[in-house]
Design a protein around this motif. Sequence first.
Motif, short mmCIF file in Angstrom:
data_model
loop_
_atom_site.label_atom_id
_atom_site.label_comp_id
_atom_site.label_asym_id
_atom_site.label_seq_id
_atom_site.Cartn_x
_atom_site.Cartn_y
_atom_site.Cartn_z
N SER A 223 0.83 -1.21 0.00
CA SER A 223 0.00 0.00 0.00
C SER A 223 0.86 1.25 0.00
CB SER A 223 -0.93 0.02 1.23
OG SER A 223 -1.86 -1.03 1.17
N PHE A 224 1.98 1.21 0.75
CA PHE A 224 2.86 2.38 0.75
C PHE A 224 3.47 2.60 -0.63
CE2 PHE A 224 7.27 3.84 0.76
CZ PHE A 224 7.05 5.17 1.09
N TYR A 225 4.02 1.55 -1.23
CA TYR A 225 4.70 1.73 -2.51
C TYR A 225 3.72 2.02 -3.65
CZ TYR A 225 9.25 0.62 -0.61
OH TYR A 225 10.43 0.67 0.10
N ALA A 226 2.43 1.70 -3.46
CA ALA A 226 1.43 2.05 -4.47
C ALA A 226 1.08 3.54 -4.41
CB ALA A 226 0.17 1.22 -4.26
N SER A 227 1.30 4.16 -3.24
CA SER A 227 0.90 5.56 -3.07
C SER A 227 2.04 6.48 -2.66
CB SER A 227 -0.18 5.66 -1.99
OG SER A 227 0.34 5.24 -0.72
N THR A 228 3.13 5.92 -2.08
CA THR A 228 4.23 6.67 -1.45
C THR A 228 3.69 7.68 -0.45
OG1 THR A 228 4.42 8.38 -3.17
CG2 THR A 228 5.75 6.37 -3.43
N SER A 229 2.57 7.36 0.15
CA SER A 229 1.95 8.25 1.13
C SER A 229 2.66 8.15 2.47
CB SER A 229 0.47 7.89 1.31
OG SER A 229 -0.05 8.45 2.49
N PRO A 230 3.06 9.26 3.08
CA PRO A 230 3.65 9.22 4.41
C PRO A 230 2.76 8.53 5.44
CG PRO A 230 4.06 11.35 3.42
CD PRO A 230 3.11 10.62 2.49
N ALA A 231 1.44 8.67 5.30
CA ALA A 231 0.53 8.01 6.24
C ALA A 231 0.65 6.50 6.14
CB ALA A 231 -0.91 8.45 5.96
N GLN A 232 0.84 5.99 4.93
CA GLN A 232 1.02 4.54 4.75
C GLN A 232 2.35 4.09 5.31
OE1 GLN A 232 -1.21 2.45 3.80
NE2 GLN A 232 -2.77 3.90 3.14
N ALA A 233 3.38 4.96 5.22
CA ALA A 233 4.69 4.64 5.80
C ALA A 233 4.57 4.53 7.31
CB ALA A 233 5.71 5.71 5.42
N VAL A 234 3.81 5.43 7.92
CA VAL A 234 3.59 5.40 9.37
C VAL A 234 2.85 4.12 9.75
CG1 VAL A 234 2.33 6.49 11.28
CG2 VAL A 234 3.64 7.90 9.66
N ALA A 235 1.83 3.75 8.96
CA ALA A 235 1.05 2.55 9.27
C ALA A 235 1.91 1.30 9.19
CB ALA A 235 -0.13 2.44 8.29
N PHE A 236 2.77 1.22 8.17
CA PHE A 236 3.65 0.05 8.03
C PHE A 236 4.64 -0.02 9.19
CE2 PHE A 236 7.78 -1.62 6.57
CZ PHE A 236 7.41 -2.93 6.32
N THR A 237 5.26 1.10 9.52
CA THR A 237 6.27 1.10 10.58
C THR A 237 5.65 0.79 11.94
OG1 THR A 237 7.53 2.74 9.33
CG2 THR A 237 8.12 2.44 11.65
N ASP A 238 4.49 1.34 12.21
CA ASP A 238 3.82 1.03 13.48
C ASP A 238 3.47 -0.45 13.56
OD1 ASP A 238 3.80 3.36 15.02
OD2 ASP A 238 2.09 4.19 13.96
N ALA A 239 3.10 -1.05 12.42
CA ALA A 239 2.79 -2.49 12.41
C ALA A 239 4.04 -3.31 12.71
CB ALA A 239 2.19 -2.88 11.06
N VAL A 240 5.18 -2.88 12.18
CA VAL A 240 6.45 -3.56 12.49
C VAL A 240 6.76 -3.44 13.97
CG1 VAL A 240 8.95 -3.48 12.15
CG2 VAL A 240 7.42 -3.32 10.17
N LEU A 241 6.59 -2.25 14.51
CA LEU A 241 6.92 -2.01 15.92
C LEU A 241 5.97 -2.72 16.88
CD1 LEU A 241 7.86 1.79 15.77
CD2 LEU A 241 9.40 -0.14 16.18
N GLU A 242 4.75 -2.96 16.45
CA GLU A 242 3.80 -3.67 17.32
C GLU A 242 4.33 -5.03 17.75
OE1 GLU A 242 0.06 -3.98 15.38
OE2 GLU A 242 -0.36 -1.82 15.47
N GLY A 243 5.10 -5.66 16.89
CA GLY A 243 5.61 -6.99 17.21
C GLY A 243 6.72 -6.99 18.25
N VAL A 244 7.26 -5.81 18.57
CA VAL A 244 8.36 -5.73 19.54
C VAL A 244 8.07 -4.75 20.67
CG1 VAL A 244 10.18 -6.47 17.96
CG2 VAL A 244 9.53 -4.04 18.06
N GLY A 245 6.79 -4.42 20.84
CA GLY A 245 6.43 -3.55 21.96
C GLY A 245 5.99 -2.15 21.59
N GLY A 246 5.94 -1.84 20.30
CA GLY A 246 5.45 -0.53 19.87
C GLY A 246 6.52 0.55 19.89
N ARG A 247 6.08 1.78 19.79
CA ARG A 247 7.00 2.93 19.78
C ARG A 247 7.73 3.04 21.13
NH1 ARG A 247 4.29 8.05 16.53
NH2 ARG A 247 3.23 6.86 14.88
N LEU A 248 8.93 3.59 21.07
CA LEU A 248 9.73 3.80 22.28
C LEU A 248 10.21 5.25 22.28
CD1 LEU A 248 10.94 2.38 24.79
CD2 LEU A 248 13.01 1.99 23.41
N TYR A 249 9.71 6.03 23.25
CA TYR A 249 10.01 7.46 23.29
C TYR A 249 11.17 7.79 24.23
CZ TYR A 249 5.62 8.17 20.78
OH TYR A 249 4.62 8.14 19.84
N GLU A 250 11.55 6.85 25.08
CA GLU A 250 12.64 7.10 26.03
C GLU A 250 13.63 5.94 25.98
OE1 GLU A 250 10.89 7.64 29.86
OE2 GLU A 250 10.07 9.62 29.38
#
Length: 260
Positions: A223-250
Amino acid sequence: MSVATESVPVLAIAPAENTGIVFPPAMEARFRPGLVAVYDEMLAREDVIALLCFGSAPRGEAKPKSDLDVCALTHGTEYWKRSRVVNGVEVQLQVGPLQHWRGDIEKGNPAMTEAFATGEMLFDRTGEATALKRDSEERFRAGPPELGPLRIERLRYMLTNILVDLEDMTEDSLEARVLAGFLVLEALRFWCAAQRFWSQRKPTVMVRQLQGRDASLAAKLESFYASTSPAQAVAFTDAVLEGVGGRLYELSTNPEPIPG
């Protein structure tokens, strides 16, 4: 260790009929003249103890513009590279100490591990290179080293920072789209490392690995490469991070000594 590069003019070499090479069975005939040229040159050098052909050509996976990769091993202290075109095929030659390649493989270098594990040994005067190849094959079958908890935290933190920067940009700006492409590639590399896949340096291989392991995540990538939309990039990266505990701010690490 010194490093040098050399560019040599195009050469036209007729295939040798009586060469001592045993060609990799899957290799296309167009690669043979270049391989013969390197083989004869390296075999005549007393400092070269072994010669390895690796990459897509010996595996029979070469594309029309693929080059021929060859590695010569020595007991010396110098490392150098040369690229030249032989009968229309670019031949990439690396020459360096056996210990240099061994060190890279023992450190888990994916490129060198795969090269020795899947390459073809053309000659080995001492048996050391063949032993290194067997070791590489075992390491390659086992997969790359598992990411430790601290390494995972650092990568989560790095991706989170890029996500925050991206979300702070105007959605349709050029800067956002450029950063989105970088973010997706880094997230894909992280996913492959976490899954203990080799070939992380090649996006095409990483995409195939993702498609074979996680169809849902692969769909987000598509979906990202079909649109190069930053929102799709965020969705893909968040899905990757979900498998290891999500975003890490600290992030906090222990003090480490600086070499030297």
